[in-house]
Design a protein around this motif. Structure first.
Motif, PDB file in Angstrom:
ATOM      1  N   THR A  46       0.825  -1.211   0.000  1.00  0.00           N
ATOM      2  CA  THR A  46       0.000   0.000   0.000  1.00  0.00           C
ATOM      3  C   THR A  46       0.860   1.262   0.000  1.00  0.00           C
ATOM      4  O   THR A  46       0.447   2.290  -0.532  1.00  0.00           O
ATOM      5  CB  THR A  46      -0.974   0.027   1.195  1.00  0.00           C
ATOM      6  N   ASP A  47       2.063   1.185   0.567  1.00  0.00           N
ATOM      7  CA  ASP A  47       2.974   2.339   0.537  1.00  0.00           C
ATOM      8  C   ASP A  47       3.383   2.697  -0.890  1.00  0.00           C
ATOM      9  O   ASP A  47       3.776   3.841  -1.154  1.00  0.00           O
ATOM     10  CB  ASP A  47       4.225   2.062   1.374  1.00  0.00           C
ATOM     11  N   LYS A  48       3.292   1.730  -1.797  1.00  0.00           N
ATOM     12  CA  LYS A  48       3.585   1.984  -3.210  1.00  0.00           C
ATOM     13  C   LYS A  48       2.349   2.405  -3.988  1.00  0.00           C
ATOM     14  O   LYS A  48       2.400   2.620  -5.193  1.00  0.00           O
ATOM     15  CB  LYS A  48       4.171   0.716  -3.857  1.00  0.00           C
ATOM     16  N   GLY A  49       1.221   2.525  -3.277  1.00  0.00           N
ATOM     17  CA  GLY A  49      -0.014   2.939  -3.931  1.00  0.00           C
ATOM     18  C   GLY A  49      -0.835   1.794  -4.481  1.00  0.00           C
ATOM     19  O   GLY A  49      -1.840   2.016  -5.165  1.00  0.00           O
ATOM     20  N   TYR A  50      -0.437   0.560  -4.155  1.00  0.00           N
ATOM     21  CA  TYR A  50      -1.179  -0.601  -4.632  1.00  0.00           C
ATOM     22  C   TYR A  50      -2.330  -0.914  -3.678  1.00  0.00           C
ATOM     23  O   TYR A  50      -2.335  -0.483  -2.526  1.00  0.00           O
ATOM     24  CB  TYR A  50      -0.258  -1.816  -4.758  1.00  0.00           C
ATOM     25  N   TYR A  51      -3.284  -1.691  -4.184  1.00  0.00           N
ATOM     26  CA  TYR A  51      -4.452  -2.048  -3.383  1.00  0.00           C
ATOM     27  C   TYR A  51      -4.346  -3.492  -2.897  1.00  0.00           C
ATOM     28  O   TYR A  51      -3.864  -4.367  -3.615  1.00  0.00           O
ATOM     29  CB  TYR A  51      -5.730  -1.902  -4.212  1.00  0.00           C
ATOM     30  N   ILE A  52      -4.824  -3.728  -1.677  1.00  0.00           N
ATOM     31  CA  ILE A  52      -4.968  -5.102  -1.208  1.00  0.00           C
ATOM     32  C   ILE A  52      -6.454  -5.453  -1.251  1.00  0.00           C
ATOM     33  O   ILE A  52      -7.308  -4.647  -0.865  1.00  0.00           O
ATOM     34  CB  ILE A  52      -4.368  -5.323   0.195  1.00  0.00           C
ATOM     35  N   SER A  53      -6.743  -6.634  -1.760  1.00  0.00           N
ATOM     36  CA  SER A  53      -8.122  -7.072  -1.929  1.00  0.00           C
ATOM     37  C   SER A  53      -8.458  -8.102  -0.861  1.00  0.00           C
ATOM     38  O   SER A  53      -7.766  -9.116  -0.730  1.00  0.00           O
ATOM     39  CB  SER A  53      -8.307  -7.657  -3.335  1.00  0.00           C
ATOM     40  N   ILE A  54      -9.511  -7.829  -0.110  1.00  0.00           N
ATOM     41  CA  ILE A  54      -9.858  -8.628   1.067  1.00  0.00           C
ATOM     42  C   ILE A  54     -10.934  -9.662   0.714  1.00  0.00           C
ATOM     43  O   ILE A  54     -12.029  -9.309   0.284  1.00  0.00           O
ATOM     44  CB  ILE A  54     -10.368  -7.730   2.209  1.00  0.00           C
ATOM     45  N   PRO A  55     -10.613 -10.951   0.912  1.00  0.00           N
ATOM     46  CA  PRO A  55     -11.558 -12.029   0.617  1.00  0.00           C
ATOM     47  C   PRO A  55     -12.326 -12.476   1.858  1.00  0.00           C
ATOM     48  O   PRO A  55     -12.140 -11.937   2.962  1.00  0.00           O
ATOM     49  CB  PRO A  55     -10.628 -13.140   0.134  1.00  0.00           C
ATOM     50  N   GLY A  56     -13.126 -13.524   1.688  1.00  0.00           N
ATOM     51  CA  GLY A  56     -13.924 -14.064   2.787  1.00  0.00           C
ATOM     52  C   GLY A  56     -13.109 -14.613   3.936  1.00  0.00           C
ATOM     53  O   GLY A  56     -13.644 -14.808   5.043  1.00  0.00           O
ATOM     54  N   VAL A  57     -11.823 -14.848   3.718  1.00  0.00           N
ATOM     55  CA  VAL A  57     -10.933 -15.331   4.789  1.00  0.00           C
ATOM     56  C   VAL A  57     -10.972 -14.405   5.999  1.00  0.00           C
ATOM     57  O   VAL A  57     -10.776 -14.848   7.134  1.00  0.00           O
ATOM     58  CB  VAL A  57      -9.486 -15.470   4.246  1.00  0.00           C
ATOM     59  N   VAL A  58     -11.246 -13.128   5.780  1.00  0.00           N
ATOM     60  CA  VAL A  58     -11.264 -12.165   6.889  1.00  0.00           C
ATOM     61  C   VAL A  58     -12.322 -12.518   7.928  1.00  0.00           C
ATOM     62  O   VAL A  58     -12.224 -12.103   9.092  1.00  0.00           O
ATOM     63  CB  VAL A  58     -11.470 -10.722   6.355  1.00  0.00           C
ATOM     64  N   THR A  59     -13.310 -13.308   7.537  1.00  0.00           N
ATOM     65  CA  THR A  59     -14.376 -13.693   8.475  1.00  0.00           C
ATOM     66  C   THR A  59     -14.020 -14.931   9.290  1.00  0.00           C
ATOM     67  O   THR A  59     -14.740 -15.271  10.232  1.00  0.00           O
ATOM     68  CB  THR A  59     -15.697 -13.970   7.725  1.00  0.00           C
ATOM     69  N   PHE A  60     -12.919 -15.602   8.938  1.00  0.00           N
ATOM     70  CA  PHE A  60     -12.541 -16.828   9.643  1.00  0.00           C
ATOM     71  C   PHE A  60     -11.958 -16.480  11.014  1.00  0.00           C
ATOM     72  O   PHE A  60     -11.201 -15.515  11.152  1.00  0.00           O
ATOM     73  CB  PHE A  60     -11.502 -17.629   8.852  1.00  0.00           C
ATOM     74  N   LYS A  61     -12.271 -17.274  12.004  1.00  0.00           N
ATOM     75  CA  LYS A  61     -11.822 -17.009  13.378  1.00  0.00           C
ATOM     76  C   LYS A  61     -10.301 -16.974  13.509  1.00  0.00           C
ATOM     77  O   LYS A  61      -9.755 -16.216  14.311  1.00  0.00           O
ATOM     78  CB  LYS A  61     -12.395 -18.070  14.327  1.00  0.00           C
ATOM     79  N   ASN A  62      -9.613 -17.825  12.735  1.00  0.00           N
ATOM     80  CA  ASN A  62      -8.158 -17.927  12.884  1.00  0.00           C
ATOM     81  C   ASN A  62      -7.373 -16.947  12.017  1.00  0.00           C
ATOM     82  O   ASN A  62      -6.148 -16.998  11.980  1.00  0.00           O
ATOM     83  CB  ASN A  62      -7.703 -19.361  12.587  1.00  0.00           C
ATOM     84  N   SER A  63      -8.067 -16.047  11.330  1.00  0.00           N
ATOM     85  CA  SER A  63      -7.368 -15.114  10.426  1.00  0.00           C
ATOM     86  C   SER A  63      -6.976 -13.835  11.158  1.00  0.00           C
ATOM     87  O   SER A  63      -7.250 -12.716  10.709  1.00  0.00           O
ATOM     88  CB  SER A  63      -8.233 -14.787   9.207  1.00  0.00           C
ATOM     89  N   THR A  64      -6.316 -13.981  12.290  1.00  0.00           N
ATOM     90  CA  THR A  64      -6.004 -12.833  13.139  1.00  0.00           C
ATOM     91  C   THR A  64      -5.002 -11.874  12.488  1.00  0.00           C
ATOM     92  O   THR A  64      -5.106 -10.658  12.667  1.00  0.00           O
ATOM     93  CB  THR A  64      -5.473 -13.309  14.498  1.00  0.00           C
ATOM     94  N   ASP A  65      -4.034 -12.402  11.738  1.00  0.00           N
ATOM     95  CA  ASP A  65      -3.061 -11.528  11.067  1.00  0.00           C
ATOM     96  C   ASP A  65      -3.752 -10.648  10.030  1.00  0.00           C
ATOM     97  O   ASP A  65      -3.481  -9.447   9.940  1.00  0.00           O
ATOM     98  CB  ASP A  65      -1.963 -12.356  10.387  1.00  0.00           C
ATOM     99  N   LEU A  66      -4.626 -11.256   9.246  1.00  0.00           N
ATOM    100  CA  LEU A  66      -5.362 -10.492   8.232  1.00  0.00           C
ATOM    101  C   LEU A  66      -6.275  -9.460   8.892  1.00  0.00           C
ATOM    102  O   LEU A  66      -6.352  -8.308   8.447  1.00  0.00           O
ATOM    103  CB  LEU A  66      -6.184 -11.433   7.349  1.00  0.00           C
ATOM    104  N   GLN A  67      -6.938  -9.843   9.953  1.00  0.00           N
ATOM    105  CA  GLN A  67      -7.832  -8.910  10.643  1.00  0.00           C
ATOM    106  C   GLN A  67      -7.053  -7.724  11.212  1.00  0.00           C
ATOM    107  O   GLN A  67      -7.530  -6.584  11.178  1.00  0.00           O
ATOM    108  CB  GLN A  67      -8.599  -9.647  11.739  1.00  0.00           C
ATOM    109  N   ASP A  68      -5.851  -7.985  11.681  1.00  0.00           N
ATOM    110  CA  ASP A  68      -4.998  -6.908  12.174  1.00  0.00           C
ATOM    111  C   ASP A  68      -4.590  -5.976  11.031  1.00  0.00           C
ATOM    112  O   ASP A  68      -4.561  -4.748  11.206  1.00  0.00           O
ATOM    113  CB  ASP A  68      -3.755  -7.500  12.839  1.00  0.00           C
ATOM    114  N   ALA A  69      -4.283  -6.557   9.878  1.00  0.00           N
ATOM    115  CA  ALA A  69      -3.938  -5.736   8.705  1.00  0.00           C
ATOM    116  C   ALA A  69      -5.108  -4.866   8.289  1.00  0.00           C
ATOM    117  O   ALA A  69      -4.942  -3.672   7.995  1.00  0.00           O
ATOM    118  CB  ALA A  69      -3.505  -6.639   7.547  1.00  0.00           C
TER     119      ALA A  69
END
Length: 264
Positions: free
Chosen positions: A175-198
């Motif tokens: 994102t510092d380079k101006g790129y986009y990160i695309s968030i999938p359904g994984v963000v809803t999983f209980k164990n996806s704590t790293d992604l949720q923090d991001a």
């Protein structure tokens, strides 16, 4: 909810045909659930052709064309000719999904890099975004770092890190380079704590939302075949994590999609 842009879905995946699920039906159901636009993404030459067909046939559907990194070593000259031709098709907004995948094997790393660079050049020649599939084995970041260096070297200005599932530091690098990160359904999983923090720490102005359907169905329907209508759960989870109104998440991510795809 209304106005959601599912920036990465696969109406062209054979699983839908196998399950007897019609494209028209999926699109109509998604629209009833607030999805206004879709990007149907290719993963090889036949699926890229099908993506362009669906984009022309259905209102609100755009497409990305390209060859998945796991197929990179199989590409022939005729495949490149097809991709170059398809890049000129109406409603093509990105070259993708292309990138680097070191998850299963490192055998084709150099070929994958060469193929990614060729895809990037086609994107630049046609003023298209680059939609990246990046996958590493376990906790490695080699594929992400290699992809980042290629983007930097070839001065890519519009890129999407599709299906991002990692943590904040890696997200910030892109994102510092101006790129986009695309968030999938994984963000809803209980164990996806790293992604949720991001998601919590990265600005909403650098995010897109996607389903990657028919894969990665979000909670509460995890385990079932995914379709674009399920993206509402992704939006709701992002809103909850960031303490935002759902409509604000939709407005921001759709605006971002319009920018990266150069749509009005």
């Amino acid at each position: 909810m209304a106005g959601i842009f599912d920036t990465h879905t696969h109406f062209n995946d054979p699983r839908y045909k196998e399950e007897g699920i019609e494209t028209k039906e999926m699109i109509e159901e998604a629209k009833l659930n607030g999805v206004s636009r879709f990007c149907c993404v290719g993963f090889d030459v036949p699926s890229s052709k099908l993506a362009t067909k669906y984009a022309l046939k259905y209102q609100g559907v755009y497409c990305a064309i390209g060859v998945h990194p796991n197929e990179a070593h199989l590409m022939k000259e005729k495949d490149w000719e097809e991709i170059e031709t398809l890049a000129h098709a109406e409603k093509v907004v990105a070259i993708g999904e292309v990138g680097l995948d070191y998850y299963y094997t490192n055998e084709y790393k150099e070929i994958q890099k060469e193929v990614l660079i060729k895809h990037i050049k086609i994107a630049q020649e046609n003023d298209l975004a680059v939609m990246l599939h990046i996958r590493d084995k376990d906790d490695s970041e080699d594929a992400y770092n290699d992809a980042y260096e290629i983007l930097k070297k070839y001065k890519v200005t519009r890129a999407i890190v599709h299906c991002f599932t990692r943590g904040y530091n890696l997200a910030k690098k892109f994102t510092d380079k101006g790129y986009y990160i695309s968030i999938p359904g994984v963000v809803t999983f209980k164990n996806s704590t790293d992604l949720q923090d991001a998601v919590k720490k990265i600005s909403i102005n650098h995010m897109l939302v996607e389903t990657d359907a028919p894969y990665l169905t979000p909670q509460p329907n995890r385990g079932k075949i995914n379709t674009s209508k399920e993206i509402v759960h992704v939006v709701e989870k992002i809103a909850k994590i960031k303490n935002l109104n759902k409509h604000d998440v939709i407005d921001a991510t759709t605006t971002n999609a319009q920018k990266v795809f150069k749509l009005g």
